[in-house]
Design a protein around this motif. Structure first.
Motif, PDB file in Angstrom:
ATOM      1  N   GLU A   2      24.310 -46.407  37.085  1.00 58.16           N
ATOM      2  CA  GLU A   2      24.886 -47.741  36.954  1.00 58.16           C
ATOM      3  C   GLU A   2      26.174 -47.866  37.776  1.00 58.16           C
ATOM      4  O   GLU A   2      26.405 -48.894  38.411  1.00 58.16           O
ATOM      5  N   ASN A   5      25.624 -48.717  41.272  1.00 55.19           N
ATOM      6  CA  ASN A   5      24.968 -50.021  41.430  1.00 55.19           C
ATOM      7  C   ASN A   5      23.484 -49.902  41.754  1.00 55.19           C
ATOM      8  O   ASN A   5      22.947 -50.675  42.549  1.00 55.19           O
ATOM      9  N   ARG A   8      21.098 -51.681  36.100  1.00 54.32           N
ATOM     10  CA  ARG A   8      21.938 -52.478  35.208  1.00 54.32           C
ATOM     11  C   ARG A   8      21.338 -52.360  33.815  1.00 54.32           C
ATOM     12  O   ARG A   8      20.180 -52.704  33.590  1.00 54.32           O
ATOM     13  N   ARG A   9      22.124 -51.857  32.878  1.00 61.83           N
ATOM     14  CA  ARG A   9      21.677 -51.749  31.493  1.00 61.83           C
ATOM     15  C   ARG A   9      22.096 -53.009  30.741  1.00 61.83           C
ATOM     16  O   ARG A   9      23.208 -53.480  30.894  1.00 61.83           O
ATOM     17  N   ASP A  29      19.668 -52.935  39.830  1.00 59.62           N
ATOM     18  CA  ASP A  29      20.858 -53.759  39.958  1.00 59.62           C
ATOM     19  C   ASP A  29      20.628 -54.985  40.835  1.00 59.62           C
ATOM     20  O   ASP A  29      21.168 -56.052  40.574  1.00 59.62           O
ATOM     21  N   THR A  50      16.113 -59.964  37.141  1.00 58.53           N
ATOM     22  CA  THR A  50      17.011 -59.060  37.847  1.00 58.53           C
ATOM     23  C   THR A  50      18.044 -59.847  38.641  1.00 58.53           C
ATOM     24  O   THR A  50      19.243 -59.539  38.614  1.00 58.53           O
ATOM     25  N   ASN A  54      22.057 -59.866  37.788  1.00 54.78           N
ATOM     26  CA  ASN A  54      22.930 -59.419  38.864  1.00 54.78           C
ATOM     27  C   ASN A  54      24.004 -60.458  39.176  1.00 54.78           C
ATOM     28  O   ASN A  54      25.183 -60.136  39.301  1.00 54.78           O
ATOM     29  N   ALA A  57      26.555 -60.947  36.048  1.00 47.09           N
ATOM     30  CA  ALA A  57      27.411 -59.772  35.852  1.00 47.09           C
ATOM     31  C   ALA A  57      28.376 -59.594  37.016  1.00 47.09           C
ATOM     32  O   ALA A  57      29.542 -59.250  36.819  1.00 47.09           O
ATOM     33  N   SER A  58      27.927 -59.850  38.232  1.00 53.16           N
ATOM     34  CA  SER A  58      28.791 -59.729  39.401  1.00 53.16           C
ATOM     35  C   SER A  58      29.916 -60.760  39.384  1.00 53.16           C
ATOM     36  O   SER A  58      30.971 -60.538  39.967  1.00 53.16           O
TER      37      SER A  58
END
Length: 123
Positions: A2, A5, A8-9, A29, A50, A54, A57-58
């Motif tokens: 993780e 990158n 992603r959990r 990720d 996904t 992504n 979270a980013s």
């Protein structure tokens, strides 16, 4: 993995220590990794989820798994998002007041249905 990158959990609830031990979902990720590592074309639903995880979270949002039959993701502990195609309805998130559908293959937002591509601007 993780920290590099690669994955992603996603957990149901980040408040307890036991939830941090076993994730509810594991995504690559970046959706580009799905196409790079897959021998066949990846499932479109996995690509959509996904991408969504992504991008949020980013952008610094807390992304959690909403649970079965409750939507795909819970964002910042408050907003429930169901990710799907243009025909995705609100049946899975009907009981949530602050719920939306992130739909692929639509050009503009309507009511609580937001185009999936729009989340790409959060990055």
């Amino acid at each position: 993995m993780e920290e590099a990158n690669l994955i992603r959990r996603v957990f149901t609830n980040l408040m307890t220590v036991t939830d941090l031990q076993k994730p509810d979902k594991i995504y690559l990720d970046n959706p580009n990794l799905l196409y790079t590592l897959s021998l066949e074309k990846p499932e479109i639903g996995t690509v959509r989820e996904t991408f969504f995880a992504n991008q949020l979270a980013s952008a610094g949002h807390k992304v959690e798994y909403a649970g079965y039959k409750k939507g795909d993701f819970r964002i910042d502990g408050d907003i429930v998002i169901e990710v799907g195609g243009q025909d995705k309805g609100f049946s899975q998130v009907a009981n949530h007041e602050n719920a939306y559908v992130a739909a692929d293959d639509i050009e503009s937002a309507y009511m609580r249905k937001i185009p999936l591509w729009a989340f790409g601007f959060l990055y």
